[in-house]
Design a protein around this motif. Structure first.
Motif: not given
Length: 652
Positions: A175-192
């Motif tokens: 959930d921290e990774l999906t925050a707007a100041n990190v990756f911004g979404s679950s999809e982008r966090a997973w892809q990264t």
């Protein structure tokens, strides 16, 4: 890409996922990573630069192994240089960038907040979005991020990743990774995450592994000096793409050249001799008609999908036999196999010292890779329990074996198979942690099928239909079958009712044979003295000088001990490891000046835990001695009988 550039975590890096950074608190001072006094500013920078260069040297060594690979330290291209120390291109043309942070001086792990604050996550997002792999290398673990990165590559999409791969703690960190100041979404966090590789290795291990890799491919100096020379070449070629050719041309000025065919042939001969010595110790434990084990075929199949396997089973269950058959099949497929057992080793302080004990010119991994010369290579380590805290004689040497495993995972084409008793896996936290690693596959050696056991009994000339239910259960152990085979031609061979009585019959047979070959030999007295000395000294061997000229015959002033004298030596149930004569790993020759056995441990109530629970047999396998039979020290000596007969026979 990852099979060459990524560093597999050692057993010391099997960390639990981090707590979310929002809940993180400063680590107590006694748990914080060590810091050099005043290691701020220039000193910290120099330490960081040294660690960064060690990682660059690692990748330069990969380049030396394959001319299709390349490395650029300090990229001139600003897009590649952004958040990266160096760029590596593998043999398939895949590009990866690596960012190195030596350690987090605030806590003993990297939190999401700390990685975001250092710009690591932003750099990862940019590079992965551009189609590159992003590697983060540090001495400080980042457990949650590493676990999520590995699991993300096992998921077809973000929804399945979130639903099936995340525990509650991992979900909070995600959930921290999906925050707007990190990756911004679950999809982008997973892809990264799918494009991220987390590499954790302490600097000392990194440097040692680099030295080993240098010895695999190069000659002209010691491994550590060749690695230093590679570092000098890289610093002389900053912002320049280097390949195998450029690196070798530059190293030639230092007198360092590619390892030649003669050195590879020498390594092959040494590896073959070491493996043959191990094979000989196993063959002495086998039945006259060996039983083919399904687990051996399963192990060969397993090694096509993993680089690390742990073979686990009960003492005397046939683990070494499974390894023996698997090694045979792997060699038949054209692979190079280096196999040895740890319970035959003396003290060793490094992988190089272990290699020397084995008769090799360098570390076992380096020697194996040189000998393989591009072929598949398998490192088989038998009797891992010899370095166990629970029952091992060399427990302090486990770290060297951990280093050896780390070296193997850093080398292309080398796979590792270890064998250990289940008791030690369960009771040594270090081996338990190794077993729990994501990159380790366990194979369990089960008791023999009843049909196989019955066939073995029949091959001994005995009628398996006469076996009781208790005997059938006992004889599903390969060790017990070997004991029975020794007494199979004796009247009442099937009269045993327990493992202890089976061993008692075996002991009496050895004593009888000794008397037939050399009447008056002090079988019990001599062997007890040898076992006691080895046990008291906690050594694998004792000097032959402890034996006197009267020790071979009662006519020289001694009389054989009677049963009443032996009964004074009986004790509570314990386990004993018994050995035959000491052998040179390289040549397989007998060392006529020394007799070998391991410590004979005391009872389970002994205050010295290291000397308890040691289970073994006359043939270097394992057997628990039943209550009321004989003392463990006394029984530990029995397999010296054949050695003593040779040593003190009239012909010698």
């Amino acid at each position: 890409m990852t099979d060459t550039a990524a560093s597999c975590p050692s057993d010391l890096d099997n960390e639990e996922p981090d707590q979310p950074s929002s809940a993180a608190t400063p680590t107590p001072q006694h748990l914080a990573p060590p810091r050099m006094a005043g290691a701020g500013g220039g000193v910290a920078d120099k330490l960081g630069n040294k660690y960064e260069l060690a990682w660059a040297i690692r990748h330069a060594l990969f380049c030396i192994q394959d001319e299709r690979r390349s490395l650029t330290l300090e990229e001139i291209d600003p897009e590649l240089a952004d958040g990266s120390e160096f760029t590596y291109v593998n043999e398939h043309g895949d590009t990866s960038v690596t960012q190195v942070k030596r350690q987090n001086n605030i806590t003993d792990h990297w939190t999401i907040a700390a990685l975001r604050g250092r710009g690591v996550l932003a750099a990862a997002a940019r590079h992965v979005a551009a189609g590159r792999e992003f590697h983060f290398s540090s001495m400080t673990p980042s457990g949650a991020l590493r676990v999520m990165a590995e699991r993300s590559r096992q998921s077809a999409d973000a929804q399945r990743f979130v639903k099936h791969q995340l525990t509650q703690k991992l979900g909070e960190t995600f959930d921290e990774l999906t925050a707007a100041n990190v990756f911004g979404s679950s999809e982008r966090a997973w892809q990264t995450l799918r494009g991220m590789w987390i590499e954790v290795e302490v600097e000392e291990q990194l440097v040692m592994t680099n030295a080993m890799l240098a010895e695999v491919s190069l000659e002209g100096a010691t491994g550590d000096l060749m690695a230093v020379a590679i570092g000098a070449v890289l610093l002389d070629n900053l912002r320049t793409r280097v390949t195998r050719r450029e690196l070798l041309d530059a190293l030639d000025r230092y007198g360092i050249t590619p390892r030649g065919a003669v050195a590879r042939r020498t390594s092959h001969e040494q590896v073959m001799a070491t493996t043959q010595s191990w094979r000989g110790t196993v063959e002495r434990e086998l039945l006259a008609l060996p039983i083919e084990r399904q687990e051996a075929a399963d192990l060969v199949d397993l090694m096509t999908t993993t680089r690390l396997a742990l073979v686990v089973g009960a003492g005397g269950g046939g683990k070494s036999s499974v390894l023996y058959q698997a090694a045979r099949d792997l060699e038949a497929q054209g692979a190079e196999v280096l196999a040895f057992r740890l319970d035959r080793r003396g003290a060793f302080g490094s992988t190089m010292e272990l290699g020397t004990q084995l008769g090799l010119s360098t570390s076992p991994v380096a020697a194996l890779r040189q000998a393989a010369d591009g072929r598949d290579a398998f490192l088989i380590i038998d009797q891992l329990d010899a370095v166990s805290l629970a029952s091992g004689r060399l427990s302090e040497r486990y770290d060297v074996i951990a280093d050896l495993i780390q070296e193997a995972t850093a080398v292309d084409g080398v796979r590792v198979i270890l064998a250990c008793r289940l008791f030690d896996v369960e009771n040594d936290h270090r081996i338990r942690k190794l077993d729990a690693r994501n990159d380790v596959e366990r194979l369990t050696v089960e008791p023999l099928p009843e049909e196989a056991s019955a066939n073995a009994v029949s091959a001994m000339g005995l009628d398996p239909d006469l076996l009781t239910a208790t005997q059938r259960t006992l004889l599903r152990s390969p060790l017990n079958l070997v004991l029975l085979e020794t007494i199979a031609d004796q009247p009442g061979a099937l009269n045993f009712t327990s493992r202890g009585s089976l061993f008692e019959a075996f002991w009496q047979r050895k004593e009888q044979t000794s008397e037939e070959r050399r009447p008056g030999t002090l079988f019990n007295d001599v062997l007890a003295r040898i076992a006691n000395t080895a046990s008291d000294n906690q050594t694998l061997s004792v000097p032959v000088e402890i034996l006197g000229p009267g020790d071979s015959s009662s006519t020289r002033g001694f009389s054989p001990p009677n049963r009443s004298s032996r009964s004074k030596m009986t004790g509570s149930p314990s386990f004993t490891r018994l050995f035959s004569t000491s052998r040179s790993p390289a040549s397989g020759c007998h060392d006529s000046s020394r007799w070998s056995n391991s410590c004979a441990p005391r009872s389970k109530n002994c205050s010295d835990a290291r000397r308890c629970g040691r289970s073994s047999s006359f043939s270097e396998s394992e057997i628990p001695i039943g209550s009321g039979q004989r003392s463990s020290r006394y029984l530990a000596a029995q397999m010296f009988a054949s050695t003593l007969r040779r040593r003190w026979s009239p012909s010698s």
